[in-house]
Scaffold this active site. Structure first.
Site, PDB file in Angstrom:
ATOM      1  N   LYS A 188      -4.689   3.902  -0.975  1.00 34.64           N
ATOM      2  CA  LYS A 188      -4.733   2.837   0.024  1.00 34.64           C
ATOM      3  C   LYS A 188      -5.638   3.246   1.185  1.00 34.64           C
ATOM      4  O   LYS A 188      -5.605   4.410   1.610  1.00 34.64           O
ATOM      5  CB  LYS A 188      -3.302   2.598   0.537  1.00 34.64           C
ATOM      6  CG  LYS A 188      -3.146   1.420   1.491  1.00 34.64           C
ATOM      7  CD  LYS A 188      -1.673   1.248   1.907  1.00 34.64           C
ATOM      8  CE  LYS A 188      -1.441   0.004   2.746  1.00 34.64           C
ATOM      9  NZ  LYS A 188      -0.016  -0.204   3.073  1.00 34.64           N
TER      10      LYS A 188
ATOM     11  N   SER B 262       1.784  -4.902   2.123  1.00 37.83           N
ATOM     12  CA  SER B 262       0.395  -4.708   2.444  1.00 37.83           C
ATOM     13  C   SER B 262      -0.370  -3.841   1.447  1.00 37.83           C
ATOM     14  O   SER B 262      -1.594  -3.897   1.417  1.00 37.83           O
ATOM     15  CB  SER B 262       0.276  -4.071   3.827  1.00 37.83           C
ATOM     16  OG  SER B 262       0.806  -2.768   3.821  1.00 37.83           O
TER      17      SER B 262
ATOM     18  N   SER C 206       6.054  -2.741   2.234  1.00 42.33           N
ATOM     19  CA  SER C 206       4.662  -2.766   1.775  1.00 42.33           C
ATOM     20  C   SER C 206       4.352  -1.967   0.517  1.00 42.33           C
ATOM     21  O   SER C 206       3.244  -2.071  -0.013  1.00 42.33           O
ATOM     22  CB  SER C 206       3.729  -2.299   2.886  1.00 42.33           C
ATOM     23  OG  SER C 206       3.585  -3.297   3.855  1.00 42.33           O
TER      24      SER C 206
END
Lengths: 95, 485
Positions: B76, B151, B175
């Site tokens: 990420k 997210s 997330s």
């Protein structure tokens, strides 16, 4: 409670985010919806409840105060939007 | 070997250790598939050339004692990677190249893994659909125009689409678990303090945790074992005895008491979620667990409390983005004007909204009414869990109140978007570990997840329960490669 445009302008100043009238209107609408949702907390009596400030039930560890990653000034300055040799440059603040 | 990219991490490691495939072949396979999959928009930054170079170097001098020998993986874009652009999905960091490495990613490279690139995410991890990213939507490989969740949406999509064998995300309110649930993958949010926050772009510091995302529970345990370490660079890192999660993994959960909280039966919950939960309870029983009805009475107050605490901390954390030392800068007539324009142009709509909420609840005259109130409610939520854990070893709930939705479906209604995290947020407020595992599909065939919540520091237990249930569930993700022309 209602958040009006004057309040939005005040918060935008505190947040250092410029907001024009159109954006302020949209934000006021959104924030009022969100705060209506948040007001639910008022159903709870929390007078005798201790606030939870950290879930990590641990005491801060002490350590020796020593530099471990030094001499990276050039790398750090590389990310600066505007620089002058060894300094970060900002718009003039002193006349 | 034609299907390197569909292998689990465990199988990939075995094949590399047995010298059946090289790191170069493996890395090339993931790069090739990544190049064919650009329509998914999972990558913000590809680091393919360097990855291939590193793989060749690994093959020249392989070290098979490592846990991730020459394994390529993408992470990420919230983790700082030394010398590789790190944007947090924001315009304001769109040109930021960190001069240091996050502890979590450093641990991964130390075990021999190779960075493929940086994965798309909601801006500063603020979102539940990956639609707030400055770099655009991410497509879910499950179906066209479907959100992957957020997210960690790029991470979940990349994993489900076989573009990375394993990945890491961060979880502030769900997330990791929500996108894992939406994409038929496994995601673990560790106990607060397990994984170092050093070098992770901060959102809400008392809630943020990094964690593994994987194709199965065993892979998840292996990655957790690598990234969970005490770190003196993070003052909230906790020094506790960590298990060798993958070695100690067992499907024997006989006699474990699993709690079912009645408050998670929310109004308007689709029947298929209710059915999935019932099915999950049956599976847990078949594994020998004992089911116990429990109550978490303050569940309904978790989301409103979260939407005070998280924005408050975010407004403080994001004060550092001022256009002076790094990142995007807009021109201003004077210093203040420069700050205000930089932040107005550099942050997206959702981030600005949350900064404003946070600033408001922390401002003079409102602190007690909002922030202090929320912290007290947070205490009540933690007490709920503490009481429940006197009777049970773990808690079983659905991961999300619905399956994935279409891109654009919820963008105009912030509260309906926030409701996605109704089952995941209480866990962050209480600092507990929780894992989401795929457990079924809805009428459209979209994946649904079950969440297992544990006691603090009890990752091994929830991994074991997840491992046992995974065997019973036998979930198979249906990926049709629709995006590959």
């Amino acid at each position: 409670m209602t958040i009006d445009l004057k309040t939005i302008k005040h918060i935008s100043k505190l947040s250092r985010i410029s907001v024009d009238d159109e954006k302020a209107k949209k934000l006021a609408g959104d924030m009022n919806t969100i705060f209506d949702f948040i007001e639910k907390l008022n159903e709870l009596d929390t007078d005798n409840v201790e606030p939870l400030t950290s879930v990590a039930e641990t005491t801060l560890k002490l350590r020796v105060d020593e530099v471990k990653s030094g001499n990276i000034r050039e790398q750090v300055l590389k990310n600066s939007p505007d620089k002058n040799e060894d300094f970060f440059v900002v718009p003039r603040v002193v006349e | 070997m034609s299907d390197i990219t569909s292998l689990t991490l465990t199988d990939l490691v075995k094949n590399i250790k047995d010298k059946k495939i090289s790191s170069e072949e493996t890395t090339k396979a993931f790069i090739d598939r990544g190049e064919k999959s650009r329509d998914l928009n999972v990558y913000i930054t590809e680091d393919f050339t360097n990855a291939l170079e590193k793989a060749k170097n690994f093959d020249k001098k392989p070290n098979f004692d490592l846990k991730l020998p020459g394994i390529p993986m993408a992470v990420k874009d919230l983790f700082c990677t030394n010398g590789v652009k790190t944007t947090a999905g924001s315009k304001i960091l769109s040109n930021f190249i960190p001069p240091y490495e996050s502890t979590v990613t450093q641990k991964i490279w130390n075990e021999g893994a190779i960075l493929l690139g940086k994965l798309n995410c909601d801006e500063f991890a603020m979102g539940s659909s990956n639609e707030t990213s400055f770099f655009g939507n991410v497509q879910s490989p499950i179906d066209k125009n479907l959100v992957p969740g957020g997210s960690s949406g790029g991470s979940a999509s990349a994993l489900a689409a076989n573009l990375t064998p394993i990945t890491i995300g961060t979880d502030t309110g769900g997330s990791i678990r929500q996108p894992a649930s939406f994409t038929g993958t496994v995601g673990l949010k560790p106990t607060y303090g397990s994984c170092s926050r050093y070098g992770i772009v901060a959102f809400a510091s008392s809630l943020d945790q990094a964690g593994p995302m994987s194709k199965n529970v065993k892979d998840c345990a292996l990655l957790q074992e690598i990234i969970s370490t005490y770190d003196e660079k993070d003052s909230t890192s906790i020094d506790f005895k960590r298990n060798s999660y993958s070695k100690e993994l067992t499907n024997n959960i006989k006699g474990k008491k699993i709690g079912i909280p009645k408050e998670y039966r929310v109004d308007g919950m689709p029947k298929e979620i209710e059915d999935l939960w019932i099915k999950g309870i049956e599976y847990a029983k078949e594994c020998g667990a004992e089911i116990v009805e429990i109550s978490l009475p303050h569940t309904n107050y978790a989301l409103p409390a979260y939407y005070i605490v998280a924005p408050a901390e975010a407004s403080s954390n994001l004060a550092r983005y001022d256009g002076v030392k790094y990142g995007f800068r807009s021109k201003g007539e004077n210093l203040i004007d420069m700050y205000e324009k930089t932040r107005s142009e550099g942050f997206g709509e959702e981030v600005q909204r949350r900064i404003m909420i946070g600033t408001y609840v922390l401002s003079s005259g409102y602190y007690d009414a909002y922030y202090l109130k929320a912290q007290k409610v947070r205490k009540l939520i933690k007490n709920d869990f503490d009481n429940a854990y006197k009777k049970v070893d773990a808690i079983l709930t659905p991961s999300t109140p619905s399956a994935a939705f279409k891109i654009g479906e919820k963008t105009n209604d912030p509260v309906s978007m926030y409701l996605n995290d109704i089952f995941t947020v209480p866990v962050n407020l209480a600092g507990l570990p929780a894992i989401s595992i795929p457990a079924g599909v809805d009428a459209k065939g979209y994946p649904l997840g079950l969440q297992i919540i544990g006691k603090a520091f009890d990752e091994q237990n929830i991994l074991n329960i997840a491992y046992a249930m995974e065997e019973k569930i036998q979930f198979k993700n249906k990926i049709t490669d629709w995006w590959i022309k």
